[in-house]
Design a protein around this motif. Structure first.
Motif, PDB file in Angstrom:
ATOM      1  N   ALA A  92       0.836  -1.205   0.000  1.00  0.00           N
ATOM      2  CA  ALA A  92       0.000   0.000   0.000  1.00  0.00           C
ATOM      3  C   ALA A  92       0.872   1.258   0.000  1.00  0.00           C
ATOM      4  O   ALA A  92       0.625   2.208  -0.771  1.00  0.00           O
ATOM      5  N   ILE A  93       1.878   1.283   0.856  1.00  0.00           N
ATOM      6  CA  ILE A  93       2.772   2.447   0.937  1.00  0.00           C
ATOM      7  C   ILE A  93       3.468   2.672  -0.403  1.00  0.00           C
ATOM      8  O   ILE A  93       3.528   3.796  -0.920  1.00  0.00           O
ATOM      9  N   ARG A  98       4.499   5.748  -5.361  1.00  0.00           N
ATOM     10  CA  ARG A  98       4.769   5.789  -6.798  1.00  0.00           C
ATOM     11  C   ARG A  98       3.961   6.874  -7.502  1.00  0.00           C
ATOM     12  O   ARG A  98       4.277   7.250  -8.636  1.00  0.00           O
ATOM     13  N   THR A  99       2.926   7.356  -6.834  1.00  0.00           N
ATOM     14  CA  THR A  99       2.158   8.486  -7.368  1.00  0.00           C
ATOM     15  C   THR A  99       2.389   9.741  -6.518  1.00  0.00           C
ATOM     16  O   THR A  99       1.546  10.631  -6.473  1.00  0.00           O
ATOM     17  N   ASN A 100       3.546   9.746  -5.843  1.00  0.00           N
ATOM     18  CA  ASN A 100       3.998  10.908  -5.067  1.00  0.00           C
ATOM     19  C   ASN A 100       3.071  11.247  -3.904  1.00  0.00           C
ATOM     20  O   ASN A 100       2.935  12.412  -3.515  1.00  0.00           O
ATOM     21  N   GLN A 101       2.449  10.247  -3.315  1.00  0.00           N
ATOM     22  CA  GLN A 101       1.639  10.438  -2.106  1.00  0.00           C
ATOM     23  C   GLN A 101       2.485   9.956  -0.925  1.00  0.00           C
ATOM     24  O   GLN A 101       2.600   8.748  -0.683  1.00  0.00           O
ATOM     25  N   ILE A 102       3.074  10.899  -0.217  1.00  0.00           N
ATOM     26  CA  ILE A 102       4.071  10.607   0.804  1.00  0.00           C
ATOM     27  C   ILE A 102       3.484  10.902   2.183  1.00  0.00           C
ATOM     28  O   ILE A 102       2.861  11.945   2.407  1.00  0.00           O
TER      29      ILE A 102
END
Length: 244
Positions: A92-93, A98-102
Motif C-alpha cells: 500500500a505504501i 509511486r504516485t507521489n503520495q508521501i
C-alpha cells in the motif's frame, strides 16, 4: 496532520475468511464490520488519508460507499491465508509513493477490532508524536490476567497431572501478587513509516505500549465474538451508534 506530519491509515479487508465467512461484509450492530474502523478513522482529528486494501470487488465497493478510497486492487498473493500483514502494508505504501503520495506515519486498523474509537486513534497519534525522539512505533496493549504464566498449567506427559509453567512450587497466587504482564491486543498499530520499512513490524526496538481497557480487546474471530461485541456496543449506544 499533526505538527506538519502526514498520517496514512490503511484498513486491510480481504474477501476470504476461515473463521466467519465474508465477515468484513457481515452486519454488526446494524453496520458492516468494515464500517466500524472506517467510522473511527473518519472521526479522527489527524488522519490525512484512509484507504482500504482488498482484492475483493464487493468489499472495495462497500469501502467506497463508506467514503474511503481503494486506489489499487491488492494482488492475489497478498490475499492468501499465508500473506503477511507487513507485506500488505508495504504494498500500500509503495503504491501511493509511486504516485507521489508521501506520508510520515502509518496507522493500521483491522476490521476484526471494531471497538476502536477515534479518541483511541487521536491519543495514540498525540503520544507517539510527542515521544518521537524516544519511540518509533506504538501498539495498544491490555493486561494479561487469565493467561498470565502464574495462572497457566500444563499436563505432565499424558497423566493429566498439572504442572505450573512458571513456578517451581505450585501456589495459587492472588492477582495482587503477580507482576503485571501485557499482550498486544489489536485496537490499533502506529509507526513512523521510515522505521516500518526497516523492521517490517510494528513491534520495533523502540515501541510504546498504550494500555487500553479489557473490554476493548475483544476481536472478531468466530460467531461468539459477534455476539459478545454486539452486546458491548448495545450497552454503549452513544459510543457505538447504530447506522441510520
Amino acid at each position: 496532520m499533526i505538527n506538519g506530519k502526514r498520517i496514512l491509515c490503511v484498513i486491510p479487508a480481504r474477501g476470504g475468511s476461515k473463521g466467519v465467512s465474508r465477515k468484513n461484509l457481515r452486519d454488526l450492530n446494524s453496520r458492516p464490520l468494515l464500517g466500524w474502523p472506517i467510522r473511527a478513522a473518519k472521526d479522527s482529528k489527524y488522519i490525512d488519508e484512509i484507504i482500504c486494501s482488498t482484492e475483493d470487488s464487493e468489499i472495495a465497493e462497500l469501502a467506497r460507499d463508506l467514503g474511503v478510497r481503494t486506489p489499487f486492487q491488492r494482488p492475489s498473493e497478498l490475499a492468501s491465508d499465508e500473506a503477511a500483514t507487513a507485506d500488505v502494508l508495504l504494498h500500500a505504501i509503495d503504491s501511493l509513493e509511486r504516485t507521489n503520495q508521501i506520508f510520515d506515519y502509518l496507522l493500521l486498523l483491522e476490521p476484526t477490532s471494531p471497538l476502536t474509537e477515534a479518541s483511541d486513534i487521536d491519543q495514540a497519534i498525540e503520544v507517539l508524536d510527542a515521544e518521537s525522539a524516544n519511540f518509533d512505533s506504538l501498539v495498544t496493549v491490555c493486561e494479561s490476567i487469565s493467561g498470565h504464566p502464574n495462572f497457566t498449567f500444563e499436563f505432565v506427559n499424558s497423566s493429566k497431572l498439572l504442572k505450573s509453567i512458571n513456578q517451581k512450587d505450585w501456589k495459587l497466587y492472588r492477582r495482587q501478587e503477580i507482576n503485571p504482564l501485557f499482550f498486544v491486543e489489536g485496537t490499533l498499530y502506529l509507526s513512523k513509516i521510515s522505521t516500518f520499512k526497516t523492521h517490517k513490524l510494528f513491534i520495533q526496538p523502540k515501541t510504546f505500549g498504550m494500555e487500553i481497557p479489557r473490554w476493548k480487546s475483544f476481536e472478531i474471530d468466530d460467531e461468539l465474538d459477534f455476539l459478545l461485541i454486539a452486546a458491548i456496543m448495545s450497552d454503549a449506544p452513544d459510543r457505538f451508534p447504530k447506522e441510520n
